[in-house]
Design a protein around this motif. Structure first.
Motif, short mmCIF file in Angstrom:
data_model
loop_
_atom_site.label_atom_id
_atom_site.label_comp_id
_atom_site.label_asym_id
_atom_site.label_seq_id
_atom_site.Cartn_x
_atom_site.Cartn_y
_atom_site.Cartn_z
N GLU A 215 0.74 -1.11 0.24
CA GLU A 215 0.03 -0.47 0.31
C GLU A 215 0.90 1.83 -0.18
N THR A 216 1.69 1.04 0.87
CA THR A 216 2.69 1.95 0.46
C THR A 216 4.56 2.46 -0.18
N GLY A 217 4.83 1.14 0.03
CA GLY A 217 5.95 1.03 -0.92
C GLY A 217 6.80 1.08 -0.14
N GLU A 218 6.58 1.67 1.42
CA GLU A 218 8.42 1.87 1.80
C GLU A 218 8.90 -0.18 2.54
N LEU A 219 9.49 0.19 2.32
CA LEU A 219 10.35 -0.72 3.49
C LEU A 219 10.73 -1.59 4.58
N VAL A 220 10.20 -2.84 5.39
CA VAL A 220 9.73 -2.71 6.43
C VAL A 220 10.10 -4.38 6.53
N LEU A 221 10.45 -3.85 8.07
CA LEU A 221 11.60 -5.30 8.31
C LEU A 221 10.44 -6.08 8.97
N ALA A 222 10.45 -7.95 8.47
CA ALA A 222 9.65 -8.41 8.71
C ALA A 222 10.41 -9.40 9.88
N ASP A 223 9.33 -11.03 9.56
CA ASP A 223 9.65 -12.39 10.11
C ASP A 223 10.24 -11.68 11.36
N GLU A 224 10.93 -12.08 11.57
CA GLU A 224 11.62 -12.74 13.46
C GLU A 224 12.97 -11.94 13.18
N VAL A 225 13.17 -11.43 14.38
CA VAL A 225 14.57 -10.22 14.40
C VAL A 225 15.49 -10.72 16.22
N LEU A 226 16.67 -10.87 15.63
CA LEU A 226 17.40 -10.84 16.50
C LEU A 226 17.42 -12.31 17.63
N THR A 227 16.83 -13.11 16.86
CA THR A 227 16.58 -14.37 18.02
C THR A 227 17.44 -15.49 17.67
N SER A 228 17.57 -16.25 18.90
CA SER A 228 18.65 -16.80 18.77
C SER A 228 18.43 -18.39 17.74
N ASP A 229 17.11 -18.08 17.05
CA ASP A 229 16.67 -18.95 15.45
C ASP A 229 17.85 -18.00 14.93
N SER A 230 17.53 -16.74 14.82
CA SER A 230 18.23 -16.59 13.29
C SER A 230 19.35 -15.33 13.72
N SER A 231 19.72 -15.60 14.68
CA SER A 231 21.30 -15.20 14.71
C SER A 231 22.20 -16.03 15.74
N ARG A 232 23.45 -15.84 15.87
CA ARG A 232 24.63 -16.51 16.87
C ARG A 232 24.80 -15.70 17.82
N TYR A 233 24.61 -16.01 18.68
CA TYR A 233 24.67 -15.31 20.09
C TYR A 233 25.84 -15.36 21.52
N TRP A 234 26.76 -15.12 21.72
CA TRP A 234 28.22 -15.66 22.18
C TRP A 234 28.13 -15.36 23.69
N ASP A 235 28.44 -16.02 24.56
CA ASP A 235 28.77 -15.50 26.22
C ASP A 235 30.15 -14.46 26.04
N ALA A 236 29.83 -12.75 26.19
CA ALA A 236 31.74 -12.56 25.87
C ALA A 236 32.46 -12.86 27.23
N SER A 237 32.26 -12.70 28.52
CA SER A 237 33.63 -13.76 29.15
C SER A 237 33.96 -15.40 28.49
N LEU A 238 33.55 -16.28 28.03
CA LEU A 238 34.00 -17.73 27.87
C LEU A 238 34.38 -17.44 26.25
N TYR A 239 34.21 -15.86 26.00
CA TYR A 239 34.62 -15.56 24.01
C TYR A 239 35.69 -15.61 24.52
N LEU A 240 35.92 -14.47 25.51
CA LEU A 240 37.68 -14.13 25.96
C LEU A 240 37.96 -14.98 26.89
N ASP A 241 38.10 -15.89 26.95
CA ASP A 241 38.81 -17.05 28.16
C ASP A 241 39.99 -17.74 27.28
N ALA A 242 40.90 -17.27 27.16
CA ALA A 242 41.65 -18.13 26.06
C ALA A 242 41.83 -19.49 26.60
#
Ligand SMILES: N#Cc1c(N)ncnc1-c1cnn(Cc2cccc(F)c2)c1
Length: 305
Positions: A215-242
């Motif tokens: 109807e408007t032609g505008e760009l629209v963000l859809a679907d799901e956003v930034l869930t752990s099904d659509s993204s990879r999230y890591w624990d920063a303290s674990l990531y930095l533990d060499a």
């Protein structure tokens, strides 16, 4: 693939499609302006839908996606408050959204702040991802100096998406829209990554989907956003533990527990074994931990719901 339990019949809606973990419905009265996107409790790994479902998963991921939608300053597909939107069926109210039906662009808008998965595999083969040359010596899971936009062509439902160059995406959707998809994806990722970092969480990569409002032609963000099904999230303290090995450092807040258990109990032939109750509960706990870390609140939906 495991036979998926049939999507529930919902009054006023007609089931139209099931993905691995979500089900799509259209209004039973033929109104083509809206969709119902229902998040199931199903969990998938290695291209299989697993048994049993993870109680509470659908509701938690829906709530997390809505939390992010409310913090992303661009039009989204949620039809919340639309005067003519069909009613939300009470049976799925905690794990579904009524959305505006869009003309979806056939591009998975992937943004990577770290290199792993299919992106790392392509880099190992070619030294580049989606035509973007990267420095030598990057190891699996390394953070990149700058996030990169690595689109994929949305193959027909049920098939695998295919990494493409930005130029190919411009052939698919036109140069102006391709540039707008890239700009929006990088902008949203950068802001979301910063918010996550302030909470001790690394947003390694994510996938956005956009559509055009007819109807408007505008760009629209859809679907799901930034869930752990659509993204990879890591624990920063674990990531930095060499001192930790790679799999411990890249302990994602999602299905890693499931993937690790399957890797130890399934030879990838035939159907995967059912997940033990302990794996089911630990997986929910990881989804919940990410939700609490990011939002600072407990999820509304509880596993018993
Ligand atoms: N969101 C959204 C959307 C929209 N607002 N308008 C038109 N189409 C879509 C749409 C089409 N596919 N998908 C992904 C998808 C696949 C499989 C199952 C699902 F539940 C969901 C989303």
């Amino acid at each position: 693939m495991t036979n998926i339990a049939p999507a529930p019949a919902l009054p006023g809606w007609t089931h139209t499609y099931s993905g691995k973990v979500r089900d799509l419905y259209v209004p039973a009265n033929g109104d083509d302006r809206f969709l119902l996107v229902v998040a199931s409790n199903r969990v998938s790994a290695f291209d299989h839908v697993l048994e049993p479902p993870i109680p509470g998963k659908g509701g938690l991921l829906t709530e997390l996606s809505n939390w992010w939608f409310s913090r992303i300053p661009m039009p989204n597909h949620l039809a919340t408050g639309h005067p003519e939107a069909p009613a939300m069926p009470s049976e799925v109210a905690d794990r579904a959204v009524v959305s505006r039906r869009l003309e979806m662009y056939p591009v998975e808008c992937v943004v990577r702040g770290a290199l792993t998965g299919s992106g790392f595999a392509e880099y190992q083969r070619t030294g580049a991802v989606c035509g973007i040359p990267l420095p030598e010596g990057i190891e699996d899971g390394d953070l990149l100096d700058e996030p990169i936009y690595t689109p994929a062509y949305k193959a027909p439902l049920g098939e695998h998406d295919e990494n493409i160059t930005f130029e190919r995406s411009a052939e698919l959707v036109g140069p102006e829209v391709a540039a707008a998809l890239r700009e929006a994806s990088l902008r949203i990722f950068t802001e979301a990554r910063q918010l996550a970092a302030e909470r001790g969480v690394i947003l390694a990569d994510t996938k956005f989907e956009f559509g055009r409002d007819p109807e408007t032609g505008e760009l629209v963000l859809a679907d799901e956003v930034l869930t752990s099904d659509s993204s990879r999230y890591w624990d920063a303290s674990l990531y930095l533990d060499a001192a930790l090995d790679r799999s411990a450092r890249l302990a994602s807040f999602d299905k890693q527990i499931v993937r690790n258990w399957l890797a130890a109990h399934w030879d990838r032939t035939g159907e995967p074994p059912a997940l033990p109750a302990e794996i089911v509960s630990r997986t929910y706990d990881r989804y919940r931990e990410l939700f609490v870390r990011l939002t600072g609140t407990e999820p509304s939906a509880t596993p018993g719901a």
